[in-house]
Design a protein around this motif. Structure first.
Motif, PDB file in Angstrom:
ATOM      1  N   ALA A  52      -1.906   6.463   2.817  1.00  0.00           N
ATOM      2  CA  ALA A  52      -2.715   6.864   1.660  1.00  0.00           C
ATOM      3  C   ALA A  52      -2.827   8.388   1.576  1.00  0.00           C
ATOM      4  N   VAL A  53      -3.053   9.036   2.716  1.00  0.00           N
ATOM      5  CA  VAL A  53      -3.134  10.502   2.745  1.00  0.00           C
ATOM      6  C   VAL A  53      -1.818  11.110   2.272  1.00  0.00           C
ATOM      7  N   PHE A  54      -0.721  10.579   2.780  1.00  0.00           N
ATOM      8  CA  PHE A  54       0.593  11.072   2.374  1.00  0.00           C
ATOM      9  C   PHE A  54       0.807  10.891   0.874  1.00  0.00           C
ATOM     10  N   GLY A  55       0.509   9.701   0.365  1.00  0.00           N
ATOM     11  CA  GLY A  55       0.724   9.419  -1.048  1.00  0.00           C
ATOM     12  C   GLY A  55      -0.126  10.289  -1.959  1.00  0.00           C
ATOM     13  N   VAL A  56      -1.408  10.386  -1.665  1.00  0.00           N
ATOM     14  CA  VAL A  56      -2.318  11.172  -2.510  1.00  0.00           C
ATOM     15  C   VAL A  56      -1.961  12.659  -2.452  1.00  0.00           C
ATOM     16  N   ALA A  57      -1.725  13.177  -1.240  1.00  0.00           N
ATOM     17  CA  ALA A  57      -1.387  14.598  -1.096  1.00  0.00           C
ATOM     18  C   ALA A  57      -0.076  14.925  -1.806  1.00  0.00           C
ATOM     19  N   ALA A  58       0.899  14.032  -1.707  1.00  0.00           N
ATOM     20  CA  ALA A  58       2.185  14.267  -2.361  1.00  0.00           C
ATOM     21  C   ALA A  58       2.039  14.278  -3.885  1.00  0.00           C
ATOM     22  N   VAL A  59       1.266  13.338  -4.426  1.00  0.00           N
ATOM     23  CA  VAL A  59       1.076  13.284  -5.880  1.00  0.00           C
ATOM     24  C   VAL A  59       0.362  14.538  -6.382  1.00  0.00           C
ATOM     25  N   VAL A  60      -0.684  14.958  -5.692  1.00  0.00           N
ATOM     26  CA  VAL A  60      -1.411  16.171  -6.090  1.00  0.00           C
ATOM     27  C   VAL A  60      -0.487  17.385  -6.041  1.00  0.00           C
ATOM     28  N   LEU A  84       4.248   2.465  -3.271  1.00  0.00           N
ATOM     29  CA  LEU A  84       3.189   2.548  -2.261  1.00  0.00           C
ATOM     30  C   LEU A  84       1.912   1.862  -2.749  1.00  0.00           C
ATOM     31  N   ALA A  85       1.593   2.065  -4.026  1.00  0.00           N
ATOM     32  CA  ALA A  85       0.406   1.418  -4.594  1.00  0.00           C
ATOM     33  C   ALA A  85       0.548  -0.098  -4.569  1.00  0.00           C
ATOM     34  N   GLY A  86       1.750  -0.585  -4.908  1.00  0.00           N
ATOM     35  CA  GLY A  86       2.000  -2.021  -4.873  1.00  0.00           C
ATOM     36  C   GLY A  86       1.868  -2.591  -3.468  1.00  0.00           C
ATOM     37  N   PHE A  88      -0.009  -1.387  -1.137  1.00  0.00           N
ATOM     38  CA  PHE A  88      -1.432  -1.381  -0.801  1.00  0.00           C
ATOM     39  C   PHE A  88      -2.156  -2.566  -1.445  1.00  0.00           C
ATOM     40  N   VAL A  89      -1.817  -2.870  -2.696  1.00  0.00           N
ATOM     41  CA  VAL A  89      -2.416  -4.024  -3.380  1.00  0.00           C
ATOM     42  C   VAL A  89      -2.061  -5.319  -2.646  1.00  0.00           C
ATOM     43  N   THR A  90      -0.801  -5.446  -2.243  1.00  0.00           N
ATOM     44  CA  THR A  90      -0.377  -6.617  -1.475  1.00  0.00           C
ATOM     45  C   THR A  90      -1.141  -6.709  -0.163  1.00  0.00           C
ATOM     46  N   PHE A  91      -1.275  -5.592   0.521  1.00  0.00           N
ATOM     47  CA  PHE A  91      -1.980  -5.558   1.807  1.00  0.00           C
ATOM     48  C   PHE A  91      -3.427  -6.041   1.659  1.00  0.00           C
ATOM     49  N   CYS A  92      -4.054  -5.667   0.529  1.00  0.00           N
ATOM     50  CA  CYS A  92      -5.476  -5.982   0.328  1.00  0.00           C
ATOM     51  C   CYS A  92      -5.712  -7.374  -0.246  1.00  0.00           C
ATOM     52  N   THR A  93      -4.797  -7.876  -1.069  1.00  0.00           N
ATOM     53  CA  THR A  93      -5.087  -9.093  -1.836  1.00  0.00           C
ATOM     54  C   THR A  93      -4.189 -10.285  -1.545  1.00  0.00           C
ATOM     55  N   ALA A  94      -3.017 -10.076  -0.964  1.00  0.00           N
ATOM     56  CA  ALA A  94      -2.082 -11.193  -0.789  1.00  0.00           C
ATOM     57  C   ALA A  94      -2.563 -12.162   0.277  1.00  0.00           C
ATOM     58  N   ARG A  95      -2.214 -13.421   0.096  1.00  0.00           N
ATOM     59  CA  ARG A  95      -2.524 -14.473   1.070  1.00  0.00           C
ATOM     60  C   ARG A  95      -1.242 -15.211   1.428  1.00  0.00           C
ATOM     61  N   PRO A 190      -0.454 -12.339  -6.629  1.00  0.00           N
ATOM     62  CA  PRO A 190      -0.304 -12.254  -8.075  1.00  0.00           C
ATOM     63  C   PRO A 190      -0.230 -10.840  -8.628  1.00  0.00           C
ATOM     64  N   TRP A 191      -0.693  -9.836  -7.869  1.00  0.00           N
ATOM     65  CA  TRP A 191      -0.749  -8.472  -8.401  1.00  0.00           C
ATOM     66  C   TRP A 191       0.233  -7.528  -7.722  1.00  0.00           C
ATOM     67  N   GLY A 192       0.312  -7.584  -6.422  1.00  0.00           N
ATOM     68  CA  GLY A 192       1.101  -6.601  -5.684  1.00  0.00           C
ATOM     69  C   GLY A 192       2.580  -6.616  -6.013  1.00  0.00           C
ATOM     70  N   ILE A 193       3.161  -7.802  -6.149  1.00  0.00           N
ATOM     71  CA  ILE A 193       4.599  -7.898  -6.411  1.00  0.00           C
ATOM     72  C   ILE A 193       4.950  -7.266  -7.748  1.00  0.00           C
ATOM     73  N   GLY A 194       4.148  -7.521  -8.768  1.00  0.00           N
ATOM     74  CA  GLY A 194       4.420  -6.941 -10.088  1.00  0.00           C
ATOM     75  C   GLY A 194       4.378  -5.424 -10.063  1.00  0.00           C
ATOM     76  N   VAL A 195       3.392  -4.855  -9.377  1.00  0.00           N
ATOM     77  CA  VAL A 195       3.282  -3.395  -9.268  1.00  0.00           C
ATOM     78  C   VAL A 195       4.480  -2.838  -8.497  1.00  0.00           C
ATOM     79  N   THR A 196       4.809  -3.485  -7.383  1.00  0.00           N
ATOM     80  CA  THR A 196       5.926  -3.017  -6.557  1.00  0.00           C
ATOM     81  C   THR A 196       7.247  -3.086  -7.308  1.00  0.00           C
ATOM     82  N   TYR A 197       7.502  -4.181  -8.004  1.00  0.00           N
ATOM     83  CA  TYR A 197       8.754  -4.315  -8.746  1.00  0.00           C
ATOM     84  C   TYR A 197       8.841  -3.318  -9.898  1.00  0.00           C
ATOM     85  N   THR A 198       7.696  -2.958 -10.480  1.00  0.00           N
ATOM     86  CA  THR A 198       7.677  -1.896 -11.489  1.00  0.00           C
ATOM     87  C   THR A 198       8.161  -0.583 -10.872  1.00  0.00           C
ATOM     88  N   GLY A 199       7.701  -0.321  -9.645  1.00  0.00           N
ATOM     89  CA  GLY A 199       8.161   0.862  -8.924  1.00  0.00           C
ATOM     90  C   GLY A 199       9.654   0.821  -8.660  1.00  0.00           C
TER      91      GLY A 199
END
Length: 380
Positions: A52-60, A84-86, A88-95, A190-199
């Motif tokens: 997360a630190v790497f991603g946020v710092a790089a974007v800024v 990376l966002a996808g 993270f969503v998978t990590f938090c919500t996937a079962r 239901p959420w992480g895969i869609g975000v990741t595939y968009t990436g």
């Protein structure tokens, strides 16, 4: 200016830390096992926080450098941020979990992977029949097939063929020794895969865009034809293992092979340039351009493999040793492409020395993992 330097140091510092952690993690897994490394490193809060630190710092830093003035490069970096966002969503919500069925048995719950507790499914699953198909004239399995009744609908789940219902996906995983039962993998993301595939889509578009800008149409077409030639050759191979019976095998391997061929060329010419100052500048120009297709093809190969893994195993990234070292190699070779931020690479000798040294990561990925670390990719 001070803020830009701060976020630059933060981004590259986090990246360097990640490279060290990832390399250490593969050794840690070899000694202590997969369960330990996933619990203490890959699944730990501090590892997620480091990404997360790497991603946020790089974007800024990208916005501070006004990279949006270069649309192709900006979309490329945004693609990695979305991936990376996808993740993270998978990590938090996937079962994830497993359901074991004997022929004729019906269940409407699965055993969760994390806590081994039963979780209800919004549908029932009945194993009508499990079957193994064989290659003609041999006793080598061609596919493992579970014939299921999901609620009132009949369906099949086999290797590289999944079934979707109410946001859940069912995968063929294992079967009982007497061939009268089957174990299915259950995945709900239901959420992480869609975000990741968009990436992934943004990544593909931006890489083609940048290749056309950096190399021109003819050179890009030539590299594409080389990949296609390897693709056609590999597709003629008839793998006996069921999980390898997919067109994605040829795509994944051909992209990786051409990327490694370019990396070898860059390494050899870099070594020659270090021995001949007369050729140093010339090879510096060549290799600076060739680095783009090498890195982009490696990235494409990795992410095609991720899509294939998601279809076959229910996750697009499992931190297998070869996956991890391929990612390390990708990040290591991506650094010289950032000459505007890293003055070190503006000098031909520094560039060549780095590329020769970086080849060690490619060797580790291709040979070291196979013969030392092992894993599910050890045969590649």
């Amino acid at each position: 200016m001070k803020q830009a330097k701060l976020f630059k140091r933060l981004a590259y510092g986090a990246l360097f830390s990640l490279l060290v952690v990832l390399a250490f993690a593969t050794i840690y897994e070899k000694i202590w096992g997969s369960e330990a490394v996933h619990l203490r490193i890959y699944g730990a809060w501090w590892f997620v926080a480091l990404w997360a630190v790497f991603g946020v710092a790089a974007v800024v830093y990208l916005f501070q450098q006004k990279l949006y003035r270069k649309p192709a490069a900006f979309v490329l970096h945004c693609a990695f941020a979305v991936i990376l966002a996808g993740a993270f969503v998978t990590f938090c919500t996937a079962r994830r979990g497993y359901i074991h069925l004997r022929q004729g048995e019906t269940k409407s719950a699965y055993v969760a992977e994390k806590d081994l507790q039963e979780q209800a499914l919004p549908f029932s699953v009945k194993l009508v029949l499990f079957d193994i198909s064989y290659h003609p004239g041999t006793d080598e399995p061609a596919d493992y097939i579970s014939f299921l009744k999901v609620d009132s609908a009949m369906c099949q789940v086999s290797m590289n063929k999944i079934y979707r219902q109410h946001g859940y996906r069912l995968y063929q995983l294992e079967y009982d020794p007497d061939e009268m039962g089957s174990t299915l993998l259950v995945n709900h993301d239901p959420w992480g895969i869609g975000v990741t595939y968009t990436g992934y889509l943004l990544l593909a578009v931006s890489m083609i865009w940048l290749l056309l800008l950096r190399l021109g149409w003819k050179s890009t077409l030539g590299i594409a034809l080389g990949v296609v030639a390897v693709w056609v050759y590999i597709s003629q191979i008839k793998p006996m293992t069921p999980i390898l019976r997919t067109p994605m095998l040829a795509a994944h391997v051909s992209l990786i092979m051409v990327a490694y061929a370019l990396i070898v060329f860059i390494t050899v010419t870099g070594a020659i340039a270090l021995c001949s100052s007369r050729r140093s500048e010339k090879f510096y120009r060549w290799n600076s351009r060739l680095l783009y297709p090498a890195v982009f093809l490696l990235a494409a190969g990795i992410f095609v493999g991720a899509v294939w893994a998601n279809i076959s195993w229910g996750r697009y990234w499992g931190w297998d040793a070869k996956e991890t070292w391929a990612l390390i190699t990708l990040l290591i070779y991506a650094l010289p492409m950032h000459k505007n931020s890293l003055a070190f690479f503006r000098t031909p000798k520094n560039f060549h020395r780095y590329c020769v040294f970086a080849c060690l990561t490619a060797l580790m990925t291709f040979f070291g993992v196979t013969f030392i670390l092992g894993g599910i990719h050890a045969y590649v």
